[in-house]
Design an enzyme around this catalytic site. Sequence first.
Site, PDB file in Angstrom:
ATOM      1  N   ASP A  27      18.088   5.051   4.816  1.00 56.93           N
ATOM      2  CA  ASP A  27      17.819   6.323   4.063  1.00 56.93           C
ATOM      3  C   ASP A  27      19.101   7.290   4.540  1.00 56.93           C
ATOM      4  O   ASP A  27      19.685   7.081   6.020  1.00 56.93           O
ATOM      5  CB  ASP A  27      16.797   7.024   3.747  1.00 56.93           C
ATOM      6  CG  ASP A  27      15.948   7.104   5.274  1.00 56.93           C
ATOM      7  OD1 ASP A  27      16.520   7.217   6.216  1.00 56.93           O
ATOM      8  OD2 ASP A  27      14.865   7.546   5.027  1.00 56.93           O
ATOM      9  N   ASN A  37       3.616  12.017   4.598  1.00 56.16           N
ATOM     10  CA  ASN A  37       2.986  12.325   3.088  1.00 56.16           C
ATOM     11  C   ASN A  37       3.061  10.839   2.594  1.00 56.16           C
ATOM     12  O   ASN A  37       2.816  10.578   1.212  1.00 56.16           O
ATOM     13  CB  ASN A  37       3.870  13.276   2.133  1.00 56.16           C
ATOM     14  CG  ASN A  37       5.315  12.610   1.966  1.00 56.16           C
ATOM     15  OD1 ASN A  37       5.598  11.866   2.756  1.00 56.16           O
ATOM     16  ND2 ASN A  37       6.107  13.339   1.032  1.00 56.16           N
ATOM     17  N   HIS A  85       5.313   8.628   2.594  1.00 51.60           N
ATOM     18  CA  HIS A  85       6.801   8.183   2.038  1.00 51.60           C
ATOM     19  C   HIS A  85       7.407   7.037   3.093  1.00 51.60           C
ATOM     20  O   HIS A  85       6.959   6.958   4.239  1.00 51.60           O
ATOM     21  CB  HIS A  85       7.702   9.168   1.903  1.00 51.60           C
ATOM     22  CG  HIS A  85       8.350   9.900   3.070  1.00 51.60           C
ATOM     23  ND1 HIS A  85       8.971  11.295   3.056  1.00 51.60           N
ATOM     24  CD2 HIS A  85       8.815   9.462   4.380  1.00 51.60           C
ATOM     25  CE1 HIS A  85       9.520  11.701   4.202  1.00 51.60           C
ATOM     26  NE2 HIS A  85       9.377  10.535   4.700  1.00 51.60           N
ATOM     27  N   GLU A 124       9.536   8.896  -2.146  1.00 50.05           N
ATOM     28  CA  GLU A 124       8.420   9.855  -1.976  1.00 50.05           C
ATOM     29  C   GLU A 124       7.472   9.505  -2.842  1.00 50.05           C
ATOM     30  O   GLU A 124       7.522   8.595  -3.581  1.00 50.05           O
ATOM     31  CB  GLU A 124       9.011  11.172  -2.066  1.00 50.05           C
ATOM     32  CG  GLU A 124      10.334  11.690  -1.550  1.00 50.05           C
ATOM     33  CD  GLU A 124       9.864  12.192  -0.136  1.00 50.05           C
ATOM     34  OE1 GLU A 124       8.788  12.093   0.191  1.00 50.05           O
ATOM     35  OE2 GLU A 124      10.603  13.008   0.605  1.00 50.05           O
TER      36      GLU A 124
HETATM   37  C1  GLP Z   1      11.777  10.797   7.669  1.00 46.78           C
HETATM   38  C2  GLP Z   1      12.583   9.712   6.832  1.00 46.78           C
HETATM   39  C3  GLP Z   1      11.816   8.189   7.158  1.00 46.78           C
HETATM   40  C4  GLP Z   1      11.117   8.256   8.475  1.00 46.78           C
HETATM   41  C5  GLP Z   1       9.889   9.521   8.382  1.00 46.78           C
HETATM   42  C6  GLP Z   1       9.023   9.402   9.399  1.00 46.78           C
HETATM   43  O1  GLP Z   1      11.597  12.044   6.578  1.00 46.78           O
HETATM   44  N1  GLP Z   1      12.954   9.625   5.699  1.00 46.78           N
HETATM   45  O2  GLP Z   1      12.897   7.442   7.102  1.00 46.78           O
HETATM   46  O3  GLP Z   1      10.599   6.892   8.641  1.00 46.78           O
HETATM   47  O4  GLP Z   1      10.452  10.541   7.588  1.00 46.78           O
HETATM   48  O5  GLP Z   1       9.756   9.942  10.493  1.00 46.78           O
HETATM   49  P1  GLP Z   1       9.247  10.347  12.175  1.00 46.78           P
HETATM   50  O6  GLP Z   1       9.268   8.904  12.601  1.00 46.78           O
HETATM   51  O7  GLP Z   1      10.271  11.246  12.724  1.00 46.78           O
HETATM   52  O8  GLP Z   1       7.957  10.924  12.133  1.00 46.78           O
END
Ligand code: GLP
Length: 239
Positions: free
Chosen positions: A66, A132, A134, A139
């Site tokens: 992403d 959340n 996602h 989302e």
């Molecule tokens: C982000 C990204 C995801 C990621 C998630 C968790 O916003 N869009 O690809 O896996 O949130 O992030 P983290 O590993 O920093 O908790």
Amino acid sequence: MPELVVLPPTSWAAAVAQRLAGVVDDRPDVRICLPTGDTPRPVYRCLIERCGAGSSFASATIIALDEWLGLPPGDPARCEVRLREDLLDGLTAPPRFVPIDADAADPDAAAAAHDRIAAEGLDLAIVGLGPNGHVGFNEPGSDAASPTRVVELAPTSQAAAQARYGAGRTPTRGITLGMDRLLAAHELWLLVTGAHKADVLARALEGPETTDLPASFLRRHPRLVVMADAGAAAGVARA
Ligand code: GLP
């Protein structure tokens, strides 16, 4: 039923890195989708160390999961920048890397181009878990068939970005590989760490399938591997 691997926080990253290095050792030309974020960062650090000792990503293809839209090129919050700094630049023989073209004049076309790359096949998709629920930037509201596309980011995702990277340049949109592509990967790994994700992981694995929590659709994958540390797995009954 997904394979559930629960490890102490102290050994989690090394275990995931070792398994991932094993994938690359077994199939040097592997095509892998990789996430960014706090969760995979220690895994990447371990990988860099292990790669120095032998494993090679030289023939692999890494496909970005992403990306934010609206950040300037080189912005440290960009997923492309993060993945290069956290992993790719540290590998002795860097793999082919396919980032998402966030600077394209037409973001929809950029999403379509990235989707075509993913459609050539993913041997392994690795994803993190948003607070959340996602997956990538799929989302809440996304379902199992949601395609690769430009998305409006949920307020919680915007707030998380703000907390991490500072206010004033918070993107409101992103591009994500679709749930359809992730579910079509040959193998799918969900990485989750920290007690703050315990509730959302428990709901993703044991609650109802719902668009309110897109990660709940990952259970449809026949080869889903959930790798969690003990804190994140605390609410999962099976663990
Ligand atoms: C982000 C990204 C995801 C990621 C998630 C968790 O916003 N869009 O690809 O896996 O949130 O992030 P983290 O590993 O920093 O908790």
